[in-house]
Design a protein around this motif. Sequence first.
Motif, mmCIF file in Angstrom:
data_model
loop_
_atom_site.group_PDB
_atom_site.id
_atom_site.type_symbol
_atom_site.label_atom_id
_atom_site.label_comp_id
_atom_site.label_asym_id
_atom_site.label_seq_id
_atom_site.Cartn_x
_atom_site.Cartn_y
_atom_site.Cartn_z
ATOM 1 N N GLN A 75 -65.932 45.124 -73.749
ATOM 2 C CA GLN A 75 -65.104 45.179 -72.572
ATOM 3 C C GLN A 75 -66.467 45.573 -71.129
ATOM 4 O O GLN A 75 -66.125 44.852 -70.442
ATOM 5 C CB GLN A 75 -64.399 46.433 -73.242
ATOM 6 N N LYS A 78 -67.615 42.653 -70.564
ATOM 7 C CA LYS A 78 -66.594 41.311 -69.550
ATOM 8 C C LYS A 78 -67.188 42.160 -68.107
ATOM 9 O O LYS A 78 -66.911 41.640 -67.236
ATOM 10 C CB LYS A 78 -65.534 41.680 -70.099
ATOM 11 N N LYS A 79 -66.468 43.508 -67.943
ATOM 12 C CA LYS A 79 -66.425 44.368 -66.736
ATOM 13 C C LYS A 79 -67.518 44.334 -65.481
ATOM 14 O O LYS A 79 -67.120 43.835 -64.351
ATOM 15 C CB LYS A 79 -66.456 45.566 -66.679
#
Length: 189
Positions: A75, A78-79
Amino acid sequence: MKVPDTSKALVDMSISLEECEQECLRNCSCTAYSSTHESEGIGCLRWHGELVDTRTFSDARQDLYIHVDAVVLAQYAKKNGLTWKKRTWAIIGVSVAVMLLLVVSIVYWLIIRTKRGKRQSTYSYTVASNLPYFEDSPSRKELDGTRNSNFPIFDLETIIAATDNFSDANKLGKGGFGIVYKMKPKGHG
C-alpha cells in the motif's frame, strides 16, 4: 540512528546479520532487527513489540531494519508510486507544452517574416517599375541625418496612396529632380 530500547530486545551473538534477518522474518511478532557490531556485521538484536526510544542522529550511525507487513508495504509503495507517476507525467506534460509553444512561435514568426518579404518584394517591384529614377533617389536613412524640419518626410506607401500609384492622370510634368505628381484629394478613390 540510535536503536530502540534494548531492554526488550533478544540478543544472539552467535549469528550474522543475514541469519538475524531470516530469524526475524520467520517470527511474525518480530518488529525490527539490527547487528550488535555494525562494523563487523556479527551479533543479532531483535525486537518484539513496540519500538521505544528510537532517534536519528547525524554523527552516530547504526542500521535498523524494520519488519513490515507485505500488505502495508505494498500500500505504501502504491501510494508513493502513484504520486511519483503523477509528478513525472506533470513534468513531461509541462515540458511538452513549452516545447510545442516554442515551435509554434518560431513557425508563426517564420510565416510572418516570409509573408512580409513577399509583400515587400512584390510592392517594391510594382513601384520600381513605375518609377524610372527610383534607384537614384536618396534612401530614408540618408535623409534622416540631414533632414530639415521644414520638410516632412513621407513613407512610400503614403506617397503611392496620394498619387494613385503614380498614375499618369496625376502627372503634372517632369523637372530636374524627376516626375512631378499632384496629390489626389482626400476621400476620392
